[in-house]
Scaffold this motif. Structure first.
Motif: not given
Length: 259
Positions: A43-52, A211-216
């Motif tokens: 399960h991924a948790l994504i969002g822009p910088n500062g999203a929490g 996982m928190v991940e920025h690479n979509l």
């Protein structure tokens, strides 16, 4: 909230948050978040910088105390527990900053985690040689992450990607039922990203991974379900195809990535 935010069945849940809120003064880093992580999924948790996103990780693993809300792990309320108590219940996290011991060998790094798992971490009177019985298990974990050839090397001498693999081995030594990975691909070259993505897919078999991940591209390839945060609130949730098609998500995050 988007229509994509429909929650999965509670019967499948291993980790949940309900009404989770973290306020720093008047600023709500996480604001009334409901989150359900299903057993055996990535399960991924994504969002822009500062999203929490990292704040959510800190709340789930008890490095932050929630202002309000409730967290359950395998049906048990863990909201008031300390970080060490959460680890004992087999929810383990990695951090964005490397957490290995650079001046110990690769094998010794894994053995440190195994000492805790086997209740040996406080038995200081035992001679160092007594820990040799953990070496077979440690080498087996290194084989799982592709580091069996580096067991006797100093951890500091590993490449950046292989240091990340070592961190994953040390978390696996704690036999997690839920593994939380905070930006595991951060700062990696393309070849290392592919290596760690394959490793996460491998170790995720039979486990639950958040996982928190920025690479979509990684998120699309690896994850069964995606939760999108914006300004500390749930914006959308679903599989990657649903998330990618969501107009609010594209406006808040993916659209900005696409330029």
């Amino acid at each position: 909230m988007s229509a994509a935010a429909a929650a999965p069945a509670e019967a499948d849940a291993v980790l949940t948050a309900r009404g989770l809120t973290k306020a720093f003064g008047g600023f709500h880093a996480v604001d009334d978040l409901d989150l359900t992580i299903r057993q055996g999924t990535i399960h991924a948790l994504i969002g822009p910088n500062g999203a929490g996103k990292s704040t959510v990780f800190g709340l789930l693993t008890k490095f932050h105390t929630p202002t309000s809300g409730r967290i359950t792990l395998a049906g048990e309320d863990i909201t008031g527990l300390k970080p060490a108590d959460v680890v004992r219940r087999r929810m383990v996290r990695s951090f964005q900053i490397s957490a290995i011991f650079p001046h110990m060998s690769v094998l010794e790094n894994v053995r440190v985690s195994l000492q805790r798992h086997h209740g040996l971490d406080r038995q200081f009177w035992r001679p160092l040689s007594s820990l040799a019985r953990l070496d077979g298990e440690a080498r087996a974990l290194l084989a799982q992450v592709g580091l069996e050839d580096a067991a006797d090397d100093m951890a500091a001498n590993l490449s950046y990607g292989r240091k990340r693999a070592l961190e994953i081995a040390t978390t696996l030594a704690l036999d997690p039922r839920v593994l939380l990975l905070d930006e595991p691909m951060a700062g990696m070259a393309s070849a290392d990203v592919q290596m760690i993505a394959r490793l996460i897919a491998k170790v995720g078999q039979g486990r639950t991974v958040l996982m928190v991940e920025h690479n979509l591209n990684v998120v699309e390839d690896l994850c069964d379900r995606v939760t999108v945060l914006a300004r500390g609130r749930l914006l959308a949730e679903g599989d990657f195809a649903t998330i990618r098609a969501d107009r609010d998500v594209r406006a808040a995050y993916i659209g900005a990535e696409d330029g």
